[in-house]
Design a protein around this motif. Structure first.
Motif, PDB file in Angstrom:
ATOM      1  N   GLN A  50       0.848  -1.216  -0.007  1.00 33.49           N
ATOM      2  CA  GLN A  50       0.008  -0.078   0.030  1.00 33.49           C
ATOM      3  C   GLN A  50       0.775   1.280   0.153  1.00 33.49           C
ATOM      4  N   GLU A  51       1.915   1.034   0.951  1.00 28.95           N
ATOM      5  CA  GLU A  51       2.976   2.314   0.807  1.00 28.95           C
ATOM      6  C   GLU A  51       3.249   2.696  -0.734  1.00 28.95           C
ATOM      7  N   ALA A  52       3.783   1.389  -1.451  1.00 25.82           N
ATOM      8  CA  ALA A  52       4.213   1.762  -2.724  1.00 25.82           C
ATOM      9  C   ALA A  52       3.339   2.162  -3.667  1.00 25.82           C
ATOM     10  N   VAL A  53       1.982   1.631  -3.541  1.00 28.32           N
ATOM     11  CA  VAL A  53       0.821   2.102  -4.493  1.00 28.32           C
ATOM     12  C   VAL A  53       0.701   3.655  -4.272  1.00 28.32           C
ATOM     13  N   ASP A  54       0.634   4.187  -2.768  1.00 29.97           N
ATOM     14  CA  ASP A  54       0.545   5.473  -2.587  1.00 29.97           C
ATOM     15  C   ASP A  54       1.685   6.303  -3.312  1.00 29.97           C
ATOM     16  N   ARG A  55       2.850   5.794  -3.076  1.00 33.41           N
ATOM     17  CA  ARG A  55       3.990   6.528  -3.578  1.00 33.41           C
ATOM     18  C   ARG A  55       3.945   6.628  -5.244  1.00 33.41           C
ATOM     19  N   ILE A  56       3.643   5.503  -5.713  1.00 35.82           N
ATOM     20  CA  ILE A  56       3.384   5.622  -7.396  1.00 35.82           C
ATOM     21  C   ILE A  56       2.271   6.816  -7.728  1.00 35.82           C
ATOM     22  N   LYS A  57       1.297   6.817  -7.142  1.00 33.86           N
ATOM     23  CA  LYS A  57       0.168   7.689  -7.360  1.00 33.86           C
ATOM     24  C   LYS A  57       0.909   9.135  -7.287  1.00 33.86           C
ATOM     25  N   ALA A  58       1.444   9.211  -6.159  1.00 33.96           N
ATOM     26  CA  ALA A  58       2.113  10.583  -5.766  1.00 33.96           C
ATOM     27  C   ALA A  58       3.180  10.993  -6.795  1.00 33.96           C
ATOM     28  N   GLU A  59       4.232  10.257  -7.054  1.00 35.98           N
ATOM     29  CA  GLU A  59       5.399  10.496  -7.618  1.00 35.98           C
ATOM     30  C   GLU A  59       4.839  10.624  -9.395  1.00 35.98           C
ATOM     31  N   SER A  60       3.889   9.909  -9.780  1.00 37.74           N
ATOM     32  CA  SER A  60       3.391   9.886 -11.248  1.00 37.74           C
ATOM     33  C   SER A  60       2.341  11.065 -11.236  1.00 37.74           C
ATOM     34  N   LYS A  61       1.851  11.687 -10.257  1.00 33.49           N
ATOM     35  CA  LYS A  61       0.999  12.774 -10.454  1.00 33.49           C
ATOM     36  C   LYS A  61      -0.309  12.286 -10.802  1.00 33.49           C
ATOM     37  N   GLY A  62      -0.729  11.089 -10.356  1.00 32.14           N
ATOM     38  CA  GLY A  62      -1.864  10.444 -10.454  1.00 32.14           C
ATOM     39  C   GLY A  62      -2.076   9.856 -11.906  1.00 32.14           C
ATOM     40  N   ARG A  63      -0.918   9.669 -12.535  1.00 35.71           N
ATOM     41  CA  ARG A  63      -1.212   9.049 -13.897  1.00 35.71           C
ATOM     42  C   ARG A  63      -1.285   7.452 -13.722  1.00 35.71           C
ATOM     43  N   GLU A  65      -2.803   4.621 -11.313  1.00 34.09           N
ATOM     44  CA  GLU A  65      -3.391   4.226  -9.997  1.00 34.09           C
ATOM     45  C   GLU A  65      -3.669   2.728  -9.836  1.00 34.09           C
ATOM     46  N   ILE A  66      -3.159   2.152  -8.693  1.00 30.06           N
ATOM     47  CA  ILE A  66      -3.132   0.682  -8.362  1.00 30.06           C
ATOM     48  C   ILE A  66      -4.096   0.111  -7.278  1.00 30.06           C
ATOM     49  N   THR A  67      -4.958  -0.643  -7.696  1.00 33.48           N
ATOM     50  CA  THR A  67      -5.946  -1.203  -6.716  1.00 33.48           C
ATOM     51  C   THR A  67      -5.288  -2.444  -5.999  1.00 33.48           C
ATOM     52  N   ILE A  68      -5.280  -2.769  -4.924  1.00 34.59           N
ATOM     53  CA  ILE A  68      -4.960  -4.060  -4.341  1.00 34.59           C
ATOM     54  C   ILE A  68      -6.147  -4.690  -3.878  1.00 34.59           C
ATOM     55  N   PHE A  69      -6.113  -6.022  -4.245  1.00 32.50           N
ATOM     56  CA  PHE A  69      -7.061  -6.950  -3.782  1.00 32.50           C
ATOM     57  C   PHE A  69      -6.680  -8.193  -3.031  1.00 32.50           C
ATOM     58  N   PRO A  70      -6.481  -8.054  -2.028  1.00 32.71           N
ATOM     59  CA  PRO A  70      -5.967  -8.953  -0.927  1.00 32.71           C
ATOM     60  C   PRO A  70      -6.645 -10.228  -0.446  1.00 32.71           C
ATOM     61  N   ASP A  71      -6.047 -11.154   0.102  1.00 29.38           N
ATOM     62  CA  ASP A  71      -6.689 -12.212   0.773  1.00 29.38           C
ATOM     63  C   ASP A  71      -7.697 -13.068  -0.253  1.00 29.38           C
ATOM     64  N   ASN A  72      -6.908 -13.170  -1.382  1.00 35.03           N
ATOM     65  CA  ASN A  72      -7.501 -14.286  -2.355  1.00 35.03           C
ATOM     66  C   ASN A  72      -9.073 -13.910  -3.041  1.00 35.03           C
ATOM     67  N   GLN A  73      -9.224 -12.453  -2.855  1.00 36.10           N
ATOM     68  CA  GLN A  73     -10.277 -11.697  -3.415  1.00 36.10           C
ATOM     69  C   GLN A  73     -10.658 -12.323  -4.658  1.00 36.10           C
ATOM     70  N   LEU A  74      -9.490 -12.283  -5.411  1.00 39.22           N
ATOM     71  CA  LEU A  74      -9.481 -12.544  -7.075  1.00 39.22           C
ATOM     72  C   LEU A  74      -9.391 -14.037  -7.174  1.00 39.22           C
ATOM     73  N   GLY A  75      -9.455 -14.822  -6.313  1.00 39.39           N
ATOM     74  CA  GLY A  75      -9.206 -16.234  -6.407  1.00 39.39           C
ATOM     75  C   GLY A  75      -7.894 -16.842  -5.776  1.00 39.39           C
ATOM     76  N   GLY A  76      -7.720 -18.108  -5.897  1.00 41.53           N
ATOM     77  CA  GLY A  76      -6.514 -18.697  -5.222  1.00 41.53           C
ATOM     78  C   GLY A  76      -5.475 -18.382  -6.300  1.00 41.53           C
ATOM     79  N   ASP A  77      -4.264 -19.015  -5.606  1.00 38.82           N
ATOM     80  CA  ASP A  77      -2.862 -18.527  -6.356  1.00 38.82           C
ATOM     81  C   ASP A  77      -2.943 -19.029  -7.846  1.00 38.82           C
ATOM     82  N   THR A  78      -3.487 -20.359  -7.940  1.00 39.20           N
ATOM     83  CA  THR A  78      -3.442 -20.822  -9.583  1.00 39.20           C
ATOM     84  C   THR A  78      -4.207 -19.955 -10.247  1.00 39.20           C
TER      85      THR A  78
END
Length: 336
Positions: A50-63, A65-78
């Motif tokens: 999340q720190e990296a995501v925030d830094r990327i947004k700030a340094e890219s001046k909003g160009r 944006e990365i959204t994190i989907f944790p805890d297998n929200q998008l499925g298992g590893d495979t």
């Protein structure tokens, strides 16, 4: 009441895009990206991500944006590995053993009793061996960032006795993940490995289907395995980490200046996460000891000797290839 002429309306519409771009008014990102992983938001991996995501947004001046989907929200590893390959998601942090289902050489960091300590781990994975694995992933259209994130050394717990030497593995019924490398290693040590899903581990230990298991200390703590185990031997038998990978097409679409921003933030966050895991392991051991789990630290010598005598190292050297194996031994010394 004023009547708007057609010319007035057209002039207003023409000015609208410039109004949206006025200072202080948010603009839509040029690149809206998705990152999936299998860990809760409270894990150091997601805190630093999340720190990296925030830094990327700030340094890219909003160009970007990365959204994190944790805890297998998008499925298992495979599922997520398939999605990051297809472009369904843009970033993923799989274990090296998960990537190995697609890129076999990625499992080389999990060779049994290869690494004595973290100095050897990072010398290899930040150096030539890591570069070799990243090149192999690139051939599968996956971009891997230069710094691996830490998942920790795996330790052995048992309800029977502490593991002091390789001899104590003889006949031990131990749960292992569904990993050919893990299964082969414990068989070479004369144990009786049983592959089970992690969700089955606690009950299997409780009902004595298996007597032992192996995992990093934070996993042992979170799963409360100390309730069904008496001993924890700090065998450090396998080190595993997370590769931070991107879909190859997504990465190539980014302009060079944005690649520099994204890579810098992700690699720096990975270095901080490594230190987080080191500190976490120290507190976890103290907590588990206070809850009654007895710890011991066996030497690796007898285990390495048993794996060498059984032909384990020679077999896996053949599977990984001379080049990759040679790069591993540059960091850890002679194995096979």
């Amino acid at each position: 009441m004023a009547v708007l002429s057609r010319r007035t309306v057209l002039q207003s519409l023409a000015a609208a895009p410039f109004a949206l771009a006025a200072p202080g008014v948010a603009r839509a990102a040029e690149f809206t990206l998705k990152y999936g992983n299998n860990l809760p938001l409270t894990h150091p991996l997601n805190i630093r991500a999340q720190e990296a995501v925030d830094r990327i947004k700030a340094e890219s001046k909003g160009r970007v944006e990365i959204t994190i989907f944790p805890d297998n929200q998008l499925g298992g590893d495979t599922d997520m590995l398939a999605q990051v390959r297809s472009g369904g998601i843009d970033f993923f942090t799989p274990s090296a053993l998960v990537v190995a289902t697609l890129v076999p050489v990625a499992a080389i960091n999990a060779v049994g009793f290869a690494f004595a300590d973290y100095d050897q781990v990072w010398a290899a994975m930040d150096g030539k061996l890591g570069a070799h694995v990243r090149d192999a992933m690139a051939k599968m259209h996956l971009h891997a960032f230069e710094r691996m994130w830490d998942n920790g050394f795996r330790q052995t717990t048992s309800s029977k006795q502490p593991i002091e030497t390789a001899h104590d593995m003889n006949g031990l019924k131990i749960r292992v993940p569904v990993s050919p490398l893990s299964i082969a290693m414990f068989k070479a040590l004369s144990a009786s490995p049983v592959s089970l899903q992690f969700s089955e581990v606690y009950t299997s230990l409780q009902t004595k289907i298996v007597d032992a298991q192996e995992n990093p200390l934070p996993i042992i703590q979170v799963a409360k395995l100390n309730e069904v185990q008496k001993y924890c031997s700090l065998t450090n038998h396998i080190w595993d980490g997370f590769w931070f990978i991107a879909n190859g097409r997504t990465w190539e679409r980014l302009p060079d200046d944005l690649k520099t921003i994204v890579a810098g933030a992700i690699n720096d966050a990975g270095l901080k996460q490594r230190d987080d895991i080191r500190k976490l392991n120290e507190t976890v051991q103290a907590d588990l000891q206070a809850k009654g789990l007895a710890f011991n630290k066996p030497a690796a010598d007898s285990f390495r000797a048993a794996l060498r005598d059984s032909g384990f190292y020679a077999d896996w050297k053949g599977r990984f290839g001379d080049e990759a194996w040679g790069l591993l031994e540059q960091s850890v010394g002679k194995l096979a």
